[in-house]
Scaffold this active site. Structure first.
Site, PDB file in Angstrom:
ATOM      1  N   GLY A 197       2.315  -5.771  -5.919  1.00  0.00           N
ATOM      2  CA  GLY A 197       0.869  -5.931  -5.896  1.00  0.00           C
ATOM      3  C   GLY A 197       0.231  -5.034  -6.935  1.00  0.00           C
ATOM      4  N   GLY A 226      -2.870  -4.859  -8.208  1.00  0.00           N
ATOM      5  CA  GLY A 226      -4.321  -4.865  -8.234  1.00  0.00           C
ATOM      6  C   GLY A 226      -4.838  -3.488  -8.588  1.00  0.00           C
ATOM      7  N   ARG A 227      -6.038  -3.162  -8.133  1.00  0.00           N
ATOM      8  CA  ARG A 227      -6.652  -1.888  -8.496  1.00  0.00           C
ATOM      9  C   ARG A 227      -5.789  -0.694  -8.106  1.00  0.00           C
ATOM     10  NH1 ARG A 227     -10.551  -5.330  -6.574  1.00  0.00           N
ATOM     11  NH2 ARG A 227     -12.443  -5.648  -7.844  1.00  0.00           N
ATOM     12  N   LEU A 256      -2.745  -8.345   3.530  1.00  0.00           N
ATOM     13  CA  LEU A 256      -1.978  -9.034   4.561  1.00  0.00           C
ATOM     14  C   LEU A 256      -2.391 -10.490   4.603  1.00  0.00           C
ATOM     15  CD1 LEU A 256       0.082  -8.930   6.844  1.00  0.00           C
ATOM     16  CD2 LEU A 256      -1.793  -8.353   8.403  1.00  0.00           C
ATOM     17  N   ALA A 267      -0.451  -0.129   2.324  1.00  0.00           N
ATOM     18  CA  ALA A 267      -1.206  -1.379   2.254  1.00  0.00           C
ATOM     19  C   ALA A 267      -1.654  -1.810   3.648  1.00  0.00           C
ATOM     20  CB  ALA A 267      -0.359  -2.452   1.567  1.00  0.00           C
ATOM     21  N   ARG A 268      -0.906  -2.699   4.281  1.00  0.00           N
ATOM     22  CA  ARG A 268      -1.195  -3.155   5.634  1.00  0.00           C
ATOM     23  C   ARG A 268       0.090  -3.057   6.453  1.00  0.00           C
ATOM     24  NH1 ARG A 268      -6.185  -2.541   5.806  1.00  0.00           N
ATOM     25  NH2 ARG A 268      -6.597  -4.042   7.460  1.00  0.00           N
ATOM     26  N   ASP A 270       1.874   4.815   5.946  1.00  0.00           N
ATOM     27  CA  ASP A 270       0.519   5.195   6.347  1.00  0.00           C
ATOM     28  C   ASP A 270      -0.117   4.189   7.293  1.00  0.00           C
ATOM     29  OD1 ASP A 270      -1.948   6.869   6.032  1.00  0.00           O
ATOM     30  OD2 ASP A 270      -2.733   4.999   5.182  1.00  0.00           O
ATOM     31  N   GLU A 293      -2.679  -0.486  15.486  1.00  0.00           N
ATOM     32  CA  GLU A 293      -3.272   0.838  15.460  1.00  0.00           C
ATOM     33  C   GLU A 293      -4.446   0.897  16.432  1.00  0.00           C
ATOM     34  OE1 GLU A 293      -4.303   1.516  11.367  1.00  0.00           O
ATOM     35  OE2 GLU A 293      -2.219   1.725  10.731  1.00  0.00           O
ATOM     36  N   HIS A 297      -3.058   6.294   9.018  1.00  0.00           N
ATOM     37  CA  HIS A 297      -4.018   5.459   8.279  1.00  0.00           C
ATOM     38  C   HIS A 297      -5.078   6.341   7.619  1.00  0.00           C
ATOM     39  CE1 HIS A 297      -5.694   1.108   8.148  1.00  0.00           C
ATOM     40  NE2 HIS A 297      -6.086   1.788   7.081  1.00  0.00           N
ATOM     41  N   THR A 298      -4.607   7.336   6.876  1.00  0.00           N
ATOM     42  CA  THR A 298      -5.525   8.268   6.218  1.00  0.00           C
ATOM     43  C   THR A 298      -5.504   8.139   4.699  1.00  0.00           C
ATOM     44  OG1 THR A 298      -3.797   9.978   6.239  1.00  0.00           O
ATOM     45  CG2 THR A 298      -5.374   9.967   8.075  1.00  0.00           C
ATOM     46  N   ALA A 299      -4.699   7.235   4.152  1.00  0.00           N
ATOM     47  CA  ALA A 299      -4.576   7.154   2.690  1.00  0.00           C
ATOM     48  C   ALA A 299      -5.909   6.863   2.021  1.00  0.00           C
ATOM     49  CB  ALA A 299      -3.550   6.080   2.307  1.00  0.00           C
TER      50      ALA A 299
END
Length: 377
Positions: A183, A185-186, A240, A266-267, A291, A296, A323-325
């Site tokens: 992936g 992308g940005r 996802l 990512a997801r 992450d 969750e 999930h803090t990234a």
């Protein structure tokens, strides 16, 4: 739980957004629109209240489940959703006058965006708010797994032995190693730039990427199987979808090098976490930095949670973060600001910047969205 911005952030938000807050269409808005923030945010609600000043009032539901939304969102003119609840088809069908749904973040799999389109409700996201944060987190996890930071920290606490390099052996050099990015992308591009600064070789797989971007980045594009088989580390940066769900499954993990590291910011459901736990426990790959989980907040029965809790005894090189990234003080403020600005555009009938379900909206609505290529992470 996230509370409003601190005083300095509030002042900053008011200064930057004051012109927007003062603008109107020449008439009064009576009654004002109702914007519902479903989850994650609690009062005081800044910068949203400043941005909506004179246009809409805000209600924070602080919901933790879909059931807690019932009877509380039906009359909303606009909705902001974060990541602790979902907007299912059933909920969307009960929306009486909703003009837009904005996902405060990048991934939008928690919203039934196809059903929303059938109801003529645009769904938007904020694809550019946390690029640096997530890329930093991915590279940080890669370094931590490679240098075995937590594995050492866990193991030395009791015995303090051996207090030398034997405790981490073997550690391969990252400079010259191959990072495979899935992936581009940005965030994938930002991760590639950081890896190249570390003198890593970077390869990537992204069937949706515009040709030529890889030349700018100095990245070699390969197919998915080659990426798995040749990478010393694999970093995931995909949304996802039906096509990416469990793309890292038992078969994919078996293709990875025995010394490879997997990083997922990512997801959660992009990875079959049960299969990953089996492979890590068996020592078939060198480590993983994760992450995001499929469900969750994390549950005790999640296979990676079980393995993580046993990591000291099993000497498993596994790092989990909750999930803090995406998070930094500045990144969160940017995300909330851009979410609110998209709501303002929708309520004023202006073009939307990041509509993700434009192709399924009624034809007469498509002029209101700036339709481009499908969003990537």
């Amino acid at each position: 739980m996230v509370h409003g911005a601190d005083n300095g952030q509030v002042v900053w938000a008011r200064q930057v957004r004051v012109s927007l807050a003062k603008r109107s269409l020449g008439g009064s808005f009576a009654p004002m629109f109702k914007v519902v923030i479903t989850d994650y945010v609690s009062p005081p609600v800044e910068p949203e209240e400043t941005i909506f000043s004179g246009l809409a009032k805000v209600e924070c539901l602080q919901a933790r489940s879909v059931g807690e939304l019932e009877g509380r969102v039906e009359d909303a003119d606009a909705i902001i959703i974060f990541h602790e609840v979902s907007l299912t088809a059933g909920i969307i069908d009960r929306l009486e006058k909703c003009q837009v749904i904005v996902r405060g973040g990048v991934g939008y799999d928690a919203v039934d965006y196809r059903r929303a389109a059938e109801r003529a409700i645009p769904v938007c996201n904020v694809p550019d708010y946390g690029v640096d944060e997530v890329a930093d987190h991915a590279i940080g996890m890669l370094i931590a797994c490679n240098r075995r930071f937590l594995l050492v920290e866990r193991g030395l606490k009791k015995s303090l032995e051996p207090w030398d390099c034997r405790v981490v052996e073997p550690v391969p050099r990252l400079a010259g190693a191959t990072l495979g990015i899935v992936g581009l992308g940005r965030i994938g591009q930002a991760t590639a730039q950081r890896a190249k600064a570390m003198r890593m070789r970077v390869i990537a797989h992204d069937p949706y990427m515009r040709p030529g971007i890889e030349k700018v980045l100095g990245v070699e594009m390969v197919d998915f199987q080659e990426l798995l088989e040749t990478s010393d580390a694999v970093s995931l940066h995909v949304p996802l979808t039906d096509g990416t769900r469990h793309m890292i499954n038992s078969a994919a993990l078996e293709r990875m090098k025995p010394g490879a590291i997997l990083v997922n910011t990512a997801r959660g459901a992009v990875v079959d976490t049960a299969a990953l736990a089996v492979v890590l426990r068996a020592g078939k790959i060198a480590g993983a930095g994760i992450d995001v989980l499929p469900v969750e907040p994390a549950a005790a029965e999640e296979p990676l949670i079980k393995l993580w809790r046993e990591a000291h005894e099993t000497k498993t090189n596994l790092i989990l973060t909750p999930h803090t990234a995406f998070y930094s003080v500045e990144g969160l403020l940017e995300m909330r600001t851009k979410s609110a600005q998209e709501i303002v555009r929708a309520l004023r009938g202006e073009n939307l910047l990041n509509c993700v379900n434009a192709q399924w909206l009624p034809e007469e609505m498509r002029e209101r969205v700036l339709v481009g290529r499908p969003p990537t992470v």
